[in-house]
Structure formats: structure tokens, C-alpha cells
Design an enzyme around this catalytic site. Structure first.
Site, PDB file in Angstrom:
ATOM      1  N   GLY A 193     -70.486 -97.138  60.445  1.00  0.00           N
ATOM      2  CA  GLY A 193     -69.292 -97.308  61.241  1.00  0.00           C
ATOM      3  C   GLY A 193     -69.635 -96.434  62.775  1.00  0.00           C
TER       4      GLY A 193
ATOM      5  N   GLY B  88     -69.817-103.629  56.654  1.00  0.00           N
ATOM      6  CA  GLY B  88     -68.421-102.950  56.594  1.00  0.00           C
ATOM      7  C   GLY B  88     -67.525-103.885  57.605  1.00  0.00           C
ATOM      8  N   GLY B  89     -67.604-103.160  58.752  1.00  0.00           N
ATOM      9  CA  GLY B  89     -66.479-103.964  59.907  1.00  0.00           C
ATOM     10  C   GLY B  89     -66.923-105.174  60.268  1.00  0.00           C
TER      11      GLY B  89
ATOM     12  N   GLU C 135     -77.432 -96.589  52.350  1.00  0.00           N
ATOM     13  CA  GLU C 135     -76.450 -96.497  53.446  1.00  0.00           C
ATOM     14  C   GLU C 135     -76.844 -95.152  53.925  1.00  0.00           C
ATOM     15  OE1 GLU C 135     -72.795 -99.530  53.530  1.00  0.00           O
ATOM     16  OE2 GLU C 135     -72.607 -97.838  52.027  1.00  0.00           O
TER      17      GLU C 135
ATOM     18  N   GLU D 101     -67.980 -92.839  51.731  1.00  0.00           N
ATOM     19  CA  GLU D 101     -66.682 -92.653  51.864  1.00  0.00           C
ATOM     20  C   GLU D 101     -65.981 -92.111  50.461  1.00  0.00           C
ATOM     21  OE1 GLU D 101     -65.398 -96.324  53.379  1.00  0.00           O
ATOM     22  OE2 GLU D 101     -66.540 -95.872  55.141  1.00  0.00           O
TER      23      GLU D 101
ATOM     24  N   SER E  58     -73.698 -99.991  59.974  1.00  0.00           N
ATOM     25  CA  SER E  58     -73.524-100.630  61.313  1.00  0.00           C
ATOM     26  C   SER E  58     -74.513-102.150  61.402  1.00  0.00           C
ATOM     27  CB  SER E  58     -74.144 -99.647  62.433  1.00  0.00           C
ATOM     28  OG  SER E  58     -73.216 -98.474  62.574  1.00  0.00           O
TER      29      SER E  58
ATOM     30  N   ASN F 179     -67.935-105.586  52.405  1.00  0.00           N
ATOM     31  CA  ASN F 179     -66.879-104.334  52.039  1.00  0.00           C
ATOM     32  C   ASN F 179     -65.798-104.420  52.976  1.00  0.00           C
ATOM     33  OD1 ASN F 179     -65.781-101.951  51.039  1.00  0.00           O
ATOM     34  ND2 ASN F 179     -67.351-100.848  51.739  1.00  0.00           N
ATOM     35  N   TRP F 180     -64.756-104.897  52.483  1.00  0.00           N
ATOM     36  CA  TRP F 180     -63.468-104.777  53.481  1.00  0.00           C
ATOM     37  C   TRP F 180     -62.712-103.417  53.461  1.00  0.00           C
ATOM     38  CZ3 TRP F 180     -60.975-110.210  51.689  1.00  0.00           C
ATOM     39  CH2 TRP F 180     -61.809-111.317  52.134  1.00  0.00           C
ATOM     40  N   LYS F 181     -63.132-102.372  52.798  1.00  0.00           N
ATOM     41  CA  LYS F 181     -62.492-101.101  52.696  1.00  0.00           C
ATOM     42  C   LYS F 181     -61.132-101.463  52.556  1.00  0.00           C
ATOM     43  CE  LYS F 181     -66.710 -99.551  55.126  1.00  0.00           C
ATOM     44  NZ  LYS F 181     -67.311 -98.536  56.123  1.00  0.00           N
TER      45      LYS F 181
ATOM     46  N   HIS G 225     -70.164 -94.858  46.903  1.00  0.00           N
ATOM     47  CA  HIS G 225     -70.192 -95.219  48.538  1.00  0.00           C
ATOM     48  C   HIS G 225     -69.930 -93.713  49.327  1.00  0.00           C
ATOM     49  CE1 HIS G 225     -68.938 -96.544  52.414  1.00  0.00           C
ATOM     50  NE2 HIS G 225     -69.416 -97.730  52.051  1.00  0.00           N
TER      51      HIS G 225
END
Length: 250
Positions: A173, A232-233, A167, A98, A211, A9-11, A96
Site C-alpha cells: 500500500g 490488494g488495492g 509480502e 496487517e 503494490s 485481497n479485498w481487505k 497477513h
């Protein structure tokens, strides 16, 4: 054999040009493995670039990060299911954390999106998970069940086409990660919820996100209850992501 899913997931990162360069570097190190699929959820503006760059790669699925449930209309800034499909999407993230906690998406809206995606032929990846206050209050399973409730009206055949990602909000994150045992407990509960609705065990894949990094992914994917990861990151570096998707499973 149920394929595991390694999803990125590149957000709100990586534009179209950067996405093409990313895929080129990723594919230079990537080799298909029979037991897993690789999914990408790029930004909407990079969706078509990623889809075109991975065209013909059967092990790779490209999805979109969000859709609107209406097929068209005066919804400035939104993306319909058919628009996403025309740009190469075969799946979409739904609910999600967010979207829920930053943008105020409700369970009702999430449910509408799931239905719209199924009707449009795309795979919904429904994200569920609790906040730290809910976890400390012993509410984890009840919160997850409430969020799963948006699937309650689906027929068994429709449920077969849904992927679920657990999640925990407190792990996204933050550097904190649920232990494999913690994640397995929630995954087992989700699997039981699905079985109660007539779905055979193992049909619906349940991923873990929060994470996930190169130094902990092997422990997570080796847990039998975990069918893959949503990252994610740590998915933003093509060489590191290629290494993660090649993770051996114990």
C-alpha cells in the site's frame, strides 16, 4: 503444469451486493487461461456472495481473509474454519502483515491457524515479509525464515497444500515495489527452505505481494521464481482486475 495464482485481497472493502456486481463485471471480461488460477479473498460478509457468483468456475477459488483456530466457542467476532467452508471458502489468508502488525497476531497463533485450516480441508496462504527497518538491517531472510517456522512441524504431504505469499511490509500500500530480482532472491530462499524439508521444487507455489499494479504486474509474473501475485488495492476495480489476470507472461 503448475498454475500461477492471481489472488485478490479485498481487505475491508466490498460488501455482499457490491461483490455480486463486481463478479458480474469481472466475468464479462474474464476468460480462463490454462496456466493460471484466479483467487478472491473478499470480506467475511461477502464470502458467500462471491462463492455463489463464481460457482462452477473451476479456475476460480474463493477464500476468507482470516480464521480462528478453534472449531467453536465464545470468540465474538471470529470465524471458524468450518464456518468459512460452509460459506464457500476453499482457502484462507494466514499471517497477513496487517494481522501481524495491526492486530498483533503472533507466529504461534499463525501456526495454529495453519494447522486448523489443513485439518479442515482448506488451503492456507501463509504471508511472510519484513518491515523496512528489518530490510535495512539486513534481516530480511532471517525474518522470513522465522515466519516460515510455523510450517516446521508439518509433514511433507501437508506442506504440499500450503501456498506462500512473500509480502514485504514496506511495499504494501505504499507504492513501493520490490524489484523482480529482490523478490526472486527471497522466493529462491523460501524454495530452498522447503526443499530442505523434503518438498520437491515447484510443488508449493510462492506468490509476491506489495503494490502490485497493472503497470508492473507483467514484469513480476515473468520472473521465473514468482508463481503469481497477491494484489490488494489494485484488485478493487473489476475491469482492471480482469486485465491483470490476463497478463501475458514473458
Amino acid at each position: 503444469m503448475t498454475h500461477m495464482i492471481f489472488a485478490a485481497n479485498w481487505k475491508m472493502h466490498v460488501g455482499a451486493d457490491s461483490a455480486r456486481a463486481f463478479v458480474e463485471q469481472f466475468l464479462s471480461k474474464h476468460r480462463p487461461l490454462e496456466d493460471r488460477d484466479v483467487w478472491f479473498f473478499p470480506s467475511a460478509v461477502a464470502l458467500e456472495a462471491v462463492a455463489r457468483s463464481t460457482d462452477g468456475r473451476r479456475e476460480i477459488t474463493v477464500g476468507v481473509q482470516n480464521v480462528h483456530w478453534e472449531p467453536k466457542g465464545a470468540f465474538t467476532g471470529e470465524l471458524s474454519v468450518s464456518m468459512a467452508a460452509e460459506s464457500g471458502a476453499r482457502a484462507a489468508l494466514v499471517g497477513h502483515s496487517e494481522r501481524r502488525h495491526v492486530f498483533g497476531e503472533t507466529d504461534e497463533e499463525t501456526g495454529r491457524k495453519v494447522k486448523a485450516l489443513l485439518e479442515g480441508g482448506l488451503i492456507p496462504m501463509l504471508c511472510v515479509g519484513e518491515t523496512i527497518d528489518q530490510r535495512e538491517g539486513g534481516e530480511t531472510l532471517s525474518v522470513v525464515e522465522r515466519q516460515l517456522g510455523v510450517l516446521g512441524s508439518l509433514h511433507t504431504e501437508e506442506l504440499r497444500h500450503v501456498v506462500i505469499a512473500y509480502e514485504p511490509v514496506w511495499a504494501i500500500g505504499t507504492g513501493s515495489t520490490a524489484t523482480p530480482a529482490d523478490a526472486a532472491e527471497v522466493h529462491a530462499h523460501i524454495r530452498g527452505w522447503l526443499t530442505d524439508r523434503g518438498l520437491e521444487r515447484g510443488v508449493c507455489r510462492i506468490l509476491y505481494g506489495g503494490s502490485v499494479k497493472l503497470n508492473n504486474i507483467r514484469t513480476l509474473v515473468s520472473e521465473p521464481e514468482i508463481d503469481g501475485v497477491l494484489v490488494g488495492g489494485a484488485s478493487l476495480d473489476p475491469l482492471s482486475w480482469a486485465a491483470m489476470t490476463q497478463t501475458p507472461i514473458d
